[in-house]
Design a protein around this motif. Structure first.
Motif, PDB file in Angstrom:
ATOM      1  N   GLY A  60       0.805  -1.214   0.000  1.00 36.26           N
ATOM      2  CA  GLY A  60       0.000   0.000   0.000  1.00 36.26           C
ATOM      3  C   GLY A  60       0.834   1.259   0.000  1.00 36.26           C
ATOM      4  N   HIS A  61       2.131   1.141   0.321  1.00 37.91           N
ATOM      5  CA  HIS A  61       3.016   2.295   0.337  1.00 37.91           C
ATOM      6  C   HIS A  61       3.678   2.520  -1.015  1.00 37.91           C
ATOM      7  N   LEU A  62       3.438   1.599  -1.950  1.00 33.07           N
ATOM      8  CA  LEU A  62       4.059   1.712  -3.269  1.00 33.07           C
ATOM      9  C   LEU A  62       3.196   2.565  -4.194  1.00 33.07           C
ATOM     10  N   GLY A  63       3.842   3.321  -5.041  1.00 36.16           N
ATOM     11  CA  GLY A  63       3.102   4.118  -6.003  1.00 36.16           C
ATOM     12  C   GLY A  63       2.378   3.245  -7.019  1.00 36.16           C
ATOM     13  N   ARG A  64       3.011   2.129  -7.412  1.00 35.02           N
ATOM     14  CA  ARG A  64       2.410   1.184  -8.346  1.00 35.02           C
ATOM     15  C   ARG A  64       2.488  -0.212  -7.744  1.00 35.02           C
ATOM     16  N   PRO A  65       1.547  -0.573  -6.843  1.00 30.68           N
ATOM     17  CA  PRO A  65       1.607  -1.866  -6.161  1.00 30.68           C
ATOM     18  C   PRO A  65       1.668  -3.068  -7.099  1.00 30.68           C
ATOM     19  N   GLU A  66       1.079  -2.917  -8.305  1.00 31.71           N
ATOM     20  CA  GLU A  66       1.068  -4.046  -9.232  1.00 31.71           C
ATOM     21  C   GLU A  66       2.457  -4.381  -9.750  1.00 31.71           C
ATOM     22  N   ARG A  67       3.427  -3.480  -9.523  1.00 30.98           N
ATOM     23  CA  ARG A  67       4.792  -3.739  -9.966  1.00 30.98           C
ATOM     24  C   ARG A  67       5.692  -4.217  -8.828  1.00 30.98           C
ATOM     25  N   ALA A  68       5.096  -4.569  -7.696  1.00 31.86           N
ATOM     26  CA  ALA A  68       5.890  -4.980  -6.541  1.00 31.86           C
ATOM     27  C   ALA A  68       6.756  -6.193  -6.844  1.00 31.86           C
ATOM     28  N   TRP A  69       6.296  -7.040  -7.744  1.00 31.66           N
ATOM     29  CA  TRP A  69       7.056  -8.262  -8.065  1.00 31.66           C
ATOM     30  C   TRP A  69       8.434  -7.955  -8.626  1.00 31.66           C
ATOM     31  N   ARG A  70       8.609  -6.765  -9.219  1.00 28.36           N
ATOM     32  CA  ARG A  70       9.900  -6.437  -9.812  1.00 28.36           C
ATOM     33  C   ARG A  70      11.000  -6.271  -8.768  1.00 28.36           C
ATOM     34  N   PHE A  72      11.854  -8.253  -6.535  1.00 31.85           N
ATOM     35  CA  PHE A  72      12.549  -9.512  -6.294  1.00 31.85           C
ATOM     36  C   PHE A  72      13.807  -9.658  -7.148  1.00 31.85           C
ATOM     37  N   SER A  73      13.887  -8.932  -8.233  1.00 35.75           N
ATOM     38  CA  SER A  73      15.004  -9.107  -9.161  1.00 35.75           C
ATOM     39  C   SER A  73      16.288  -8.423  -8.708  1.00 35.75           C
ATOM     40  N   GLN A  74      16.206  -7.581  -7.680  1.00 33.66           N
ATOM     41  CA  GLN A  74      17.379  -6.808  -7.252  1.00 33.66           C
ATOM     42  C   GLN A  74      18.036  -7.389  -5.998  1.00 33.66           C
ATOM     43  N   TRP A  75      17.937  -8.674  -5.792  1.00 37.74           N
ATOM     44  CA  TRP A  75      18.404  -9.277  -4.544  1.00 37.74           C
ATOM     45  C   TRP A  75      19.923  -9.179  -4.362  1.00 37.74           C
ATOM     46  N   ARG A  76      20.669  -8.947  -5.434  1.00 39.27           N
ATOM     47  CA  ARG A  76      22.124  -8.842  -5.308  1.00 39.27           C
ATOM     48  C   ARG A  76      22.558  -7.564  -4.591  1.00 39.27           C
ATOM     49  N   SER A  77      21.752  -6.526  -4.678  1.00 43.50           N
ATOM     50  CA  SER A  77      22.169  -5.240  -4.126  1.00 43.50           C
ATOM     51  C   SER A  77      21.170  -4.603  -3.165  1.00 43.50           C
ATOM     52  N   SER A  78      19.942  -5.083  -3.134  1.00 46.78           N
ATOM     53  CA  SER A  78      18.889  -4.430  -2.359  1.00 46.78           C
ATOM     54  C   SER A  78      18.420  -5.298  -1.189  1.00 46.78           C
ATOM     55  N   TRP A  79      18.447  -4.723   0.017  1.00 44.03           N
ATOM     56  CA  TRP A  79      17.930  -5.444   1.183  1.00 44.03           C
ATOM     57  C   TRP A  79      16.419  -5.612   1.085  1.00 44.03           C
ATOM     58  N   LEU A  80      15.751  -4.675   0.439  1.00 41.03           N
ATOM     59  CA  LEU A  80      14.312  -4.805   0.237  1.00 41.03           C
ATOM     60  C   LEU A  80      13.997  -6.014  -0.624  1.00 41.03           C
ATOM     61  N   SER A  81      14.776  -6.201  -1.678  1.00 45.48           N
ATOM     62  CA  SER A  81      14.587  -7.354  -2.550  1.00 45.48           C
ATOM     63  C   SER A  81      14.924  -8.653  -1.812  1.00 45.48           C
ATOM     64  N   ARG A  82      15.999  -8.626  -1.033  1.00 44.01           N
ATOM     65  CA  ARG A  82      16.368  -9.820  -0.256  1.00 44.01           C
ATOM     66  C   ARG A  82      15.276 -10.176   0.745  1.00 44.01           C
ATOM     67  N   GLU A  83      14.644  -9.153   1.313  1.00 44.15           N
ATOM     68  CA  GLU A  83      13.537  -9.408   2.229  1.00 44.15           C
ATOM     69  C   GLU A  83      12.401 -10.127   1.512  1.00 44.15           C
ATOM     70  N   GLY A  84      12.078  -9.670   0.299  1.00 44.84           N
ATOM     71  CA  GLY A  84      11.012 -10.304  -0.460  1.00 44.84           C
ATOM     72  C   GLY A  84      11.327 -11.746  -0.796  1.00 44.84           C
ATOM     73  N   VAL A  85      12.560 -12.011  -1.219  1.00 37.83           N
ATOM     74  CA  VAL A  85      12.965 -13.373  -1.540  1.00 37.83           C
ATOM     75  C   VAL A  85      12.925 -14.262  -0.303  1.00 37.83           C
ATOM     76  N   ALA A  86      13.458 -13.749   0.811  1.00 35.45           N
ATOM     77  CA  ALA A  86      13.495 -14.536   2.050  1.00 35.45           C
ATOM     78  C   ALA A  86      12.091 -14.823   2.566  1.00 35.45           C
ATOM     79  N   SER A  87      11.209 -13.836   2.469  1.00 34.46           N
ATOM     80  CA  SER A  87       9.847 -14.025   2.982  1.00 34.46           C
ATOM     81  C   SER A  87       9.098 -15.097   2.200  1.00 34.46           C
ATOM     82  N   VAL A  88       9.250 -15.080   0.880  1.00 34.35           N
ATOM     83  CA  VAL A  88       8.580 -16.079   0.052  1.00 34.35           C
ATOM     84  C   VAL A  88       9.205 -17.463   0.258  1.00 34.35           C
TER      85      VAL A  88
END
Length: 310
Positions: A60-70, A72-88
């Motif tokens: 709900g904090h994202l400007g375009r929530p439908e693009r949240a899946w993207r 996940f692709s930045q797990w090499r450099s982004s802690w946010l992406s790593r969080e998404g991968v780890a949670s799933v």
């Protein structure tokens, strides 16, 4: 920082959910909590329900929530992406553990392994969430040694209080779990006080002078950077009055820490159902208090970009 409720709820709900999941995975998988269909079903539903609700609210904090899946692709450099991968990824062993422990009534062998893997995934996910904020150098209140341990301590605290409530509700309360919840709450209280003391004494080295490289005098803006409010002002320029901050800190201490400690102590010396009632009240008070604490976590943080608007 602007305290968006979606992020406040996310960090509170997922912290409690992952804390409960980790405890169920370890204690259930190793047989310290004996398999019971309804207890296990309610416990796993509560843990996974909090996690899913928190993860969904974060979009709900994202400007375009439908693009949240993207993300996940930045797990090499982004802690946010790593969080998404780890949670799933954590849902896989958690689901297998739920099948074995809840539906099959087992607590050894592969069930124990999946329980431990689910617990490890829960801890890893909480760590990635904490690192999202601890890695942000422009926000001195977060970029400190207190942030990551706080996420782990609060997850263990809220998770243990929920676990105690669960066991008390099914009249199989454990003195060890109750004691652990009480000690974890005291630890969380001490860590929060230490964090506030550190932040209150914090001297932010960056100033308008150092940011511009003009060290020989006082640098100030001669006109406003913008004529209208923009994203930076909305997200980074939020300020909370000192008197409101002090009041909310007191509310946090009462609801998140003091009241649960008193109620858990009552539960420790009381028979069922008084112990169960006190445990439920402790969990409710603590979760409400943690919502206030998380709101303050964001509201009291100051991004160095605000120097541009001073």
């Amino acid at each position: 920082m602007h305290p968006s409720f979606s992020v406040v709820f996310f960090t509170t709900a997922t912290g409690a959910g992952y804390g409960l999941l980790a405890l169920l995975g370890v204690l259930g998988g190793l047989g310290f909590i004996q398999p019971d269909f309804w207890l296990g079903l309610f416990g796993m539903a509560l843990a996974l329900g909090l996690i899913i609700a928190g993860l969904l609210s974060s979009t709900g904090h994202l400007g375009r929530p439908e693009r949240a899946w993207r993300a996940f692709s930045q797990w090499r450099s982004s802690w946010l992406s790593r969080e998404g991968v780890a949670s799933v990824a954590t849902f896989i062993p958690a689901g297998l553990f739920g099948i074995g422990w809840v539906l099959m009534g087992k607590s050894d062998g592969w069930v124990a392994v999946t329980g431990l893997l689910a617990a490890a995934g829960a801890v890893a996910t909480v760590c990635t969430t904490g690192m999202i904020y601890a890695s942000l150098k422009p926000i001195a209140q977060w970029h400190s040694r207190y942030t990551l341990p706080a996420y782990l301590i609060f997850a263990g605290m809220t998770g243990s209080v929920l676990l105690n409530t669960l066991l008390q509700g099914f009249a199989v309360g454990s003195a060890a779990v109750l004691t652990g919840a009480l000690l974890a709450t005291l630890a969380g209280w001490a860590w929060k006080l230490a964090t506030w003391r550190y932040n209150d004494r914090l001297e932010i080295p960056t100033t308008a002078n150092t940011a511009t490289g003009l060290a020989g005098g006082t640098v100030r803006s001669i006109e406003w950077p913008h004529t209208e409010e923009n994203y930076l002002l909305k997200e980074m320029g939020f300020r909370i009055a000192r008197k409101h901050s002090a009041k909310l800190r007191r509310i946090t201490q009462v609801l998140a820490f003091a009241a649960p400690v008193i109620l858990l102590a009552i539960a420790f010396v009381s028979p069922w159902p008084v112990a169960a009632t006190a445990s439920v009240l402790a969990a409710i008070a603590q979760l409400i208090g943690m919502l206030v604490e998380r709101w303050l976590f964001f509201a009291e943080a100051k991004h160095t970009v605000t120097l541009y608007y001073e």
